[in-house]
Design a protein around this motif. Sequence first.
Motif, mmCIF file in Angstrom:
data_model
loop_
_atom_site.group_PDB
_atom_site.id
_atom_site.type_symbol
_atom_site.label_atom_id
_atom_site.label_comp_id
_atom_site.label_asym_id
_atom_site.label_seq_id
_atom_site.Cartn_x
_atom_site.Cartn_y
_atom_site.Cartn_z
ATOM 1 N N UNK A 58 0.828 -1.207 0.000
ATOM 2 C CA UNK A 58 0.000 0.000 0.000
ATOM 3 C C UNK A 58 0.857 1.250 0.000
ATOM 4 N N UNK A 59 1.888 1.263 0.815
ATOM 5 C CA UNK A 59 2.793 2.412 0.882
ATOM 6 C C UNK A 59 3.481 2.609 -0.464
ATOM 7 N N UNK A 60 3.950 1.525 -1.071
ATOM 8 C CA UNK A 60 4.610 1.634 -2.374
ATOM 9 C C UNK A 60 3.650 2.172 -3.429
ATOM 10 N N UNK A 61 2.393 1.764 -3.392
ATOM 11 C CA UNK A 61 1.400 2.250 -4.352
ATOM 12 C C UNK A 61 1.178 3.745 -4.174
ATOM 13 N N UNK A 62 1.092 4.199 -2.920
ATOM 14 C CA UNK A 62 0.901 5.627 -2.656
ATOM 15 C C UNK A 62 2.126 6.415 -3.119
ATOM 16 N N UNK A 63 3.319 5.937 -2.827
ATOM 17 C CA UNK A 63 4.530 6.627 -3.256
ATOM 18 C C UNK A 63 4.622 6.698 -4.774
ATOM 19 N N UNK A 64 4.247 5.639 -5.431
ATOM 20 C CA UNK A 64 4.242 5.629 -6.894
ATOM 21 C C UNK A 64 3.264 6.661 -7.439
ATOM 22 N N UNK A 65 2.109 6.745 -6.829
ATOM 23 C CA UNK A 65 1.104 7.733 -7.237
ATOM 24 C C UNK A 65 1.627 9.153 -7.024
ATOM 25 N N UNK A 66 2.260 9.395 -5.896
ATOM 26 C CA UNK A 66 2.820 10.716 -5.608
ATOM 27 C C UNK A 66 3.872 11.081 -6.655
ATOM 28 N N UNK A 67 4.731 10.142 -7.019
ATOM 29 C CA UNK A 67 5.755 10.415 -8.041
ATOM 30 C C UNK A 67 5.116 10.763 -9.382
ATOM 31 N N UNK A 68 4.021 10.061 -9.741
ATOM 32 C CA UNK A 68 3.316 10.368 -11.000
ATOM 33 C C UNK A 68 2.720 11.760 -10.960
ATOM 34 N N UNK A 69 2.109 12.123 -9.829
ATOM 35 C CA UNK A 69 1.522 13.459 -9.693
ATOM 36 C C UNK A 69 2.618 14.525 -9.766
ATOM 37 N N UNK A 70 3.750 14.282 -9.096
ATOM 38 C CA UNK A 70 4.859 15.239 -9.151
ATOM 39 C C UNK A 70 5.349 15.430 -10.587
ATOM 40 N N UNK A 71 5.470 14.324 -11.358
ATOM 41 C CA UNK A 71 5.902 14.424 -12.766
ATOM 42 C C UNK A 71 4.887 15.215 -13.573
ATOM 43 N N UNK A 72 3.611 14.929 -13.340
ATOM 44 C CA UNK A 72 2.554 15.646 -14.078
ATOM 45 C C UNK A 72 2.578 17.132 -13.764
ATOM 46 N N UNK A 73 2.767 17.470 -12.482
ATOM 47 C CA UNK A 73 2.817 18.875 -12.085
ATOM 48 C C UNK A 73 4.044 19.568 -12.684
#
Length: 77
Positions: A58-73
């Motif tokens: 779960x933590x890895x999934x959240x971190x992966x999502x955060x990295x995607x959002x950071x790239x998009x931003x």
Amino acid sequence: ARSAAEPSIILVTGYPTIETAVEAVGLRIVGYLVKPFEMEELVRLVDEGISARSRERSIQAVLSHIRRVERDLAQLT
């Protein structure tokens, strides 16, 4: 955190020593059982290992999502 491929280990020994206990800590084991042990203790450790692995995923999934959002931003600026 463990990698997805890293196994969860419960060490079972009939000859416990300080050396094996110290080595077990270095292996990041889920549990250290000394024979004879109660089956309930083994079941508890297995349950803990499964729960820990689930939390790690779960933590890895959240971190992966955060990295995607950071790239998009970053692409928006």
